[in-house]
Each structure stands twice: as C-alpha cells, then as structure tokens.
Scaffold this motif. Structure first.
Motif, PDB file in Angstrom:
ATOM      1  N   VAL A  43     -22.922 -33.981  12.902  1.00  0.00           N
ATOM      2  CA  VAL A  43     -23.902 -32.912  13.131  1.00  0.00           C
ATOM      3  C   VAL A  43     -24.712 -33.191  14.395  1.00  0.00           C
ATOM      4  CG1 VAL A  43     -26.078 -31.973  12.205  1.00  0.00           C
ATOM      5  CG2 VAL A  43     -24.030 -32.114  10.748  1.00  0.00           C
ATOM      6  N   ASP A  44     -25.092 -34.439  14.546  1.00  0.00           N
ATOM      7  CA  ASP A  44     -25.891 -34.837  15.698  1.00  0.00           C
ATOM      8  C   ASP A  44     -25.125 -34.599  17.013  1.00  0.00           C
ATOM      9  OD1 ASP A  44     -28.385 -35.963  16.270  1.00  0.00           O
ATOM     10  OD2 ASP A  44     -27.494 -37.927  16.690  1.00  0.00           O
ATOM     11  N   ILE A  45     -23.836 -34.875  16.991  1.00  0.00           N
ATOM     12  CA  ILE A  45     -23.013 -34.699  18.197  1.00  0.00           C
ATOM     13  C   ILE A  45     -22.902 -33.211  18.548  1.00  0.00           C
ATOM     14  CG2 ILE A  45     -20.673 -34.912  19.168  1.00  0.00           C
ATOM     15  CD1 ILE A  45     -20.426 -37.578  17.564  1.00  0.00           C
ATOM     16  N   LEU A  46     -22.567 -32.382  17.559  1.00  0.00           N
ATOM     17  CA  LEU A  46     -22.421 -30.954  17.874  1.00  0.00           C
ATOM     18  C   LEU A  46     -23.766 -30.345  18.284  1.00  0.00           C
ATOM     19  CD1 LEU A  46     -20.370 -28.644  18.115  1.00  0.00           C
ATOM     20  CD2 LEU A  46     -20.956 -27.974  15.771  1.00  0.00           C
ATOM     21  N   ALA A  47     -24.839 -30.804  17.646  1.00  0.00           N
ATOM     22  CA  ALA A  47     -26.163 -30.284  18.010  1.00  0.00           C
ATOM     23  C   ALA A  47     -26.508 -30.670  19.458  1.00  0.00           C
ATOM     24  CB  ALA A  47     -27.223 -30.811  17.047  1.00  0.00           C
ATOM     25  N   ALA A  48     -26.120 -31.872  19.871  1.00  0.00           N
ATOM     26  CA  ALA A  48     -26.402 -32.302  21.252  1.00  0.00           C
ATOM     27  C   ALA A  48     -25.613 -31.437  22.241  1.00  0.00           C
ATOM     28  CB  ALA A  48     -26.052 -33.789  21.421  1.00  0.00           C
ATOM     29  N   VAL A  49     -24.375 -31.099  21.876  1.00  0.00           N
ATOM     30  CA  VAL A  49     -23.548 -30.251  22.749  1.00  0.00           C
ATOM     31  C   VAL A  49     -24.178 -28.854  22.862  1.00  0.00           C
ATOM     32  CG1 VAL A  49     -21.293 -29.114  22.978  1.00  0.00           C
ATOM     33  CG2 VAL A  49     -21.398 -31.517  22.259  1.00  0.00           C
ATOM     34  N   PHE A  50     -24.567 -28.285  21.731  1.00  0.00           N
ATOM     35  CA  PHE A  50     -25.164 -26.943  21.744  1.00  0.00           C
ATOM     36  C   PHE A  50     -26.498 -26.943  22.500  1.00  0.00           C
ATOM     37  CE2 PHE A  50     -23.141 -24.805  17.698  1.00  0.00           C
ATOM     38  CZ  PHE A  50     -21.883 -24.975  18.249  1.00  0.00           C
ATOM     39  N   ALA A  51     -27.279 -28.011  22.312  1.00  0.00           N
ATOM     40  CA  ALA A  51     -28.590 -28.063  22.976  1.00  0.00           C
ATOM     41  C   ALA A  51     -28.414 -28.117  24.488  1.00  0.00           C
ATOM     42  CB  ALA A  51     -29.376 -29.277  22.481  1.00  0.00           C
ATOM     43  N   ALA A  52     -27.427 -28.886  24.940  1.00  0.00           N
ATOM     44  CA  ALA A  52     -27.216 -29.024  26.387  1.00  0.00           C
ATOM     45  C   ALA A  52     -26.577 -27.765  26.965  1.00  0.00           C
ATOM     46  CB  ALA A  52     -26.339 -30.241  26.670  1.00  0.00           C
ATOM     47  N   TYR A  53     -25.703 -27.112  26.183  1.00  0.00           N
ATOM     48  CA  TYR A  53     -24.963 -25.952  26.704  1.00  0.00           C
ATOM     49  C   TYR A  53     -24.971 -24.792  25.706  1.00  0.00           C
ATOM     50  CZ  TYR A  53     -23.464 -29.270  30.209  1.00  0.00           C
ATOM     51  OH  TYR A  53     -23.469 -30.196  31.217  1.00  0.00           O
ATOM     52  N   PRO A  54     -26.029 -23.993  25.738  1.00  0.00           N
ATOM     53  CA  PRO A  54     -26.119 -22.847  24.825  1.00  0.00           C
ATOM     54  C   PRO A  54     -24.945 -21.874  24.978  1.00  0.00           C
ATOM     55  CG  PRO A  54     -28.235 -23.277  25.876  1.00  0.00           C
ATOM     56  CD  PRO A  54     -27.239 -24.175  26.541  1.00  0.00           C
ATOM     57  N   ASP A  55     -24.298 -21.845  26.141  1.00  0.00           N
ATOM     58  CA  ASP A  55     -23.139 -20.945  26.280  1.00  0.00           C
ATOM     59  C   ASP A  55     -21.981 -21.389  25.387  1.00  0.00           C
ATOM     60  OD1 ASP A  55     -22.994 -23.131  28.410  1.00  0.00           O
ATOM     61  OD2 ASP A  55     -20.953 -22.321  28.516  1.00  0.00           O
ATOM     62  N   ILE A  56     -21.952 -22.683  25.031  1.00  0.00           N
ATOM     63  CA  ILE A  56     -20.920 -23.150  24.093  1.00  0.00           C
ATOM     64  C   ILE A  56     -21.271 -22.625  22.693  1.00  0.00           C
ATOM     65  CG2 ILE A  56     -19.871 -25.161  22.966  1.00  0.00           C
ATOM     66  CD1 ILE A  56     -19.982 -26.649  25.591  1.00  0.00           C
ATOM     67  N   GLN A  57     -22.517 -22.800  22.292  1.00  0.00           N
ATOM     68  CA  GLN A  57     -22.948 -22.280  20.977  1.00  0.00           C
ATOM     69  C   GLN A  57     -22.643 -20.783  20.862  1.00  0.00           C
ATOM     70  OE1 GLN A  57     -26.981 -23.263  19.746  1.00  0.00           O
ATOM     71  NE2 GLN A  57     -27.102 -21.400  18.516  1.00  0.00           N
ATOM     72  N   ALA A  58     -22.837 -20.070  21.965  1.00  0.00           N
ATOM     73  CA  ALA A  58     -22.659 -18.611  21.953  1.00  0.00           C
ATOM     74  C   ALA A  58     -21.227 -18.180  21.650  1.00  0.00           C
ATOM     75  CB  ALA A  58     -23.113 -18.021  23.283  1.00  0.00           C
ATOM     76  N   LYS A  59     -20.272 -19.103  21.818  1.00  0.00           N
ATOM     77  CA  LYS A  59     -18.868 -18.772  21.534  1.00  0.00           C
ATOM     78  C   LYS A  59     -18.520 -18.891  20.049  1.00  0.00           C
ATOM     79  CE  LYS A  59     -17.002 -17.959  25.633  1.00  0.00           C
ATOM     80  NZ  LYS A  59     -16.221 -16.754  25.943  1.00  0.00           N
ATOM     81  N   PHE A  60     -19.415 -19.486  19.285  1.00  0.00           N
ATOM     82  CA  PHE A  60     -19.163 -19.627  17.848  1.00  0.00           C
ATOM     83  C   PHE A  60     -19.739 -18.410  17.125  1.00  0.00           C
ATOM     84  CE2 PHE A  60     -18.450 -23.848  19.296  1.00  0.00           C
ATOM     85  CZ  PHE A  60     -17.653 -24.491  18.358  1.00  0.00           C
ATOM     86  N   PRO A  61     -18.873 -17.559  16.584  1.00  0.00           N
ATOM     87  CA  PRO A  61     -19.358 -16.327  15.959  1.00  0.00           C
ATOM     88  C   PRO A  61     -20.471 -16.572  14.926  1.00  0.00           C
ATOM     89  CG  PRO A  61     -16.957 -16.354  16.036  1.00  0.00           C
ATOM     90  CD  PRO A  61     -17.416 -17.685  16.534  1.00  0.00           C
ATOM     91  N   GLN A  62     -20.359 -17.665  14.166  1.00  0.00           N
ATOM     92  CA  GLN A  62     -21.366 -17.910  13.122  1.00  0.00           C
ATOM     93  C   GLN A  62     -22.709 -18.378  13.647  1.00  0.00           C
ATOM     94  OE1 GLN A  62     -20.217 -19.907   9.501  1.00  0.00           O
ATOM     95  NE2 GLN A  62     -18.212 -20.321  10.395  1.00  0.00           N
ATOM     96  N   PHE A  63     -22.689 -18.895  14.876  1.00  0.00           N
ATOM     97  CA  PHE A  63     -23.926 -19.511  15.382  1.00  0.00           C
ATOM     98  C   PHE A  63     -24.519 -18.802  16.597  1.00  0.00           C
ATOM     99  CE2 PHE A  63     -21.331 -23.282  13.766  1.00  0.00           C
ATOM    100  CZ  PHE A  63     -21.893 -23.221  12.500  1.00  0.00           C
ATOM    101  N   ALA A  64     -23.784 -17.875  17.161  1.00  0.00           N
ATOM    102  CA  ALA A  64     -24.240 -17.188  18.369  1.00  0.00           C
ATOM    103  C   ALA A  64     -25.592 -16.525  18.141  1.00  0.00           C
ATOM    104  CB  ALA A  64     -23.214 -16.142  18.784  1.00  0.00           C
ATOM    105  N   GLY A  65     -26.479 -16.704  19.097  1.00  0.00           N
ATOM    106  CA  GLY A  65     -27.772 -16.019  19.058  1.00  0.00           C
ATOM    107  C   GLY A  65     -28.776 -16.611  18.074  1.00  0.00           C
ATOM    108  N   LYS A  66     -28.393 -17.694  17.400  1.00  0.00           N
ATOM    109  CA  LYS A  66     -29.330 -18.287  16.431  1.00  0.00           C
ATOM    110  C   LYS A  66     -30.038 -19.494  17.024  1.00  0.00           C
ATOM    111  CE  LYS A  66     -26.912 -16.567  12.410  1.00  0.00           C
ATOM    112  NZ  LYS A  66     -25.956 -16.866  11.356  1.00  0.00           N
ATOM    113  N   ASP A  67     -31.204 -19.736  16.465  1.00  0.00           N
ATOM    114  CA  ASP A  67     -31.979 -20.886  16.879  1.00  0.00           C
ATOM    115  C   ASP A  67     -31.278 -22.157  16.356  1.00  0.00           C
ATOM    116  OD1 ASP A  67     -34.049 -22.466  17.699  1.00  0.00           O
ATOM    117  OD2 ASP A  67     -35.267 -22.093  15.913  1.00  0.00           O
TER     118      ASP A  67
END
Ligand code: HEM
Length: 143
Positions: free
Chosen positions: A21-45
């Motif tokens: 969880v910590d690893i994926l959270a670090a990736v999303f925190a550094a690159y929100p455009d990556i998070q945006a590609k995940f349908p379940q997580f796009a646009g969420k805090d």
C-alpha cells in the motif's frame, strides 16, 4: 541480469515487498496522472482511498508482479518466462491507454521509494538500473 545483480535486487526488494500500500501510495502521490488512469481511484483524494480494501488489492497485484519477476531473475533458464510476463504487462497496459512516459514516471517513483526505504548504495542503484532497463526494454515495446 548477472547472478550478483539479481541477488542485490532480491535482497533489497525483500526489505519492501510487503509495503504494498505504501509503495502504490507513493507512486500516486508523486504522479497523480498515474492515479487518474485507475477507474476506481480517478479523481479521489489519495488519503481517502489509501486505507481501503480495493487499494490494497491493486497495490498487492502490482507489487506481486515485481516479486514474481524478481524471483525468476538471475537464472538463464527463466529468461523466456520473464520475457513473456513482461511482454504481456506491456500489451495489457497499452490496452488501458498507458503511455511509455507514464511507465517512466512509475520507475522514477519506485526508485525513489527504494532509495528511501532499503539499504542503498552505488552497487544497489546499478543493479536496479540494469534490472529496470531490461524490464522496460521489453514492456515498452508494446507501449
Ligand atoms: C493493473 C502492474 C504501471 C495502470 C495492473 C496489474 C498489474 C500491474 C500486475 C493487474 C493485472 C492486470 O490487470 O493487468 C504494473 C507494473 C507497472 C505498472 C509492474 C510498472 C512497471 C502502470 C502505470 C499505470 C498503470 C504507469 C498508469 C499510468 C494500471 C491500471 C490497471 C493496472 C489502470 C487496472 C486496474 C483495474 O483493474 O482497475 N498493473 N503496472 N500501471 N495498471 Fe499497472
């Protein structure tokens, strides 16, 4: 990857492979455009999704991929199996509209996570660099 490099990558990965969880959270925190590609997580805090079961599931899938590839590496006999896994990863991500540039961002975030959480040094950096160069040479063919 030489047997020495594979051993270095394995021993450093062992220090963080359960921090999914910590690893994926670090990736999303550094690159929100990556998070945006995940349908379940796009646009969420990020703080609101980080502790959910869905986040843990995705994080575990991604981190386990590395665990699997790393466990096969450093042995010539496994080369074609590794090639097939990584090649499929590229094809599957291409189908989701993920770019080579975003794979590059993922790499940058992963390496900076490792640098901060495992015993680091020039030899460790070089081994990871070689491992990721090899992996990306195959994955990026499809992207
Ligand atoms: C799903 C690994 C990079 C977006 C997955 C899965 C794995 C994985 C194992 C689950 C199996 C599957 O459905 O294919 C990786 C690895 C990466 C990487 C090892 C880097 C080396 C990225 C990047 C993005 C991304 C850079 C976005 C910019 C996704 C999405 C899914 C996914 C959207 C599907 C999630 C869902 O089921 O809703 N990834 N990934 N991945 N990955 Fe990646």
């Amino acid at each position: 990857l030489s047997a020495d490099e594979a051993a270095i990558v394995k021993s450093s990965w062992d220090q963080v492979k359960h921090n999914e969880v910590d690893i994926l959270a670090a990736v999303f925190a550094a690159y929100p455009d990556i998070q945006a590609k995940f349908p379940q997580f796009a646009g969420k805090d990020l703080a609101s999704i980080k502790d959910t079961a869905a986040f843990a599931t995705h994080a575990t899938r991604i981190v386990s991929f590395f665990t699997e590839v790393i466990s096969l590496s450093g042995n010539q006999a496994n080369l074609s199996a590794v090639y097939a896994l990584v090649s499929k990863l590229g094809v599957d991500h291409k189908a989701r509209g993920i770019s080579a540039a975003q794979f590059g961002e993922f790499r940058t975030a992963l390496v900076s996570y490792l640098q901060a959480h495992v015993s680091w040094g020039d030899n460790v950096a070089a081994a990871w660099n070689h491992a990721l160069d090899n992996t990306y040479a195959v994955a990026l063919k499809s992207l």
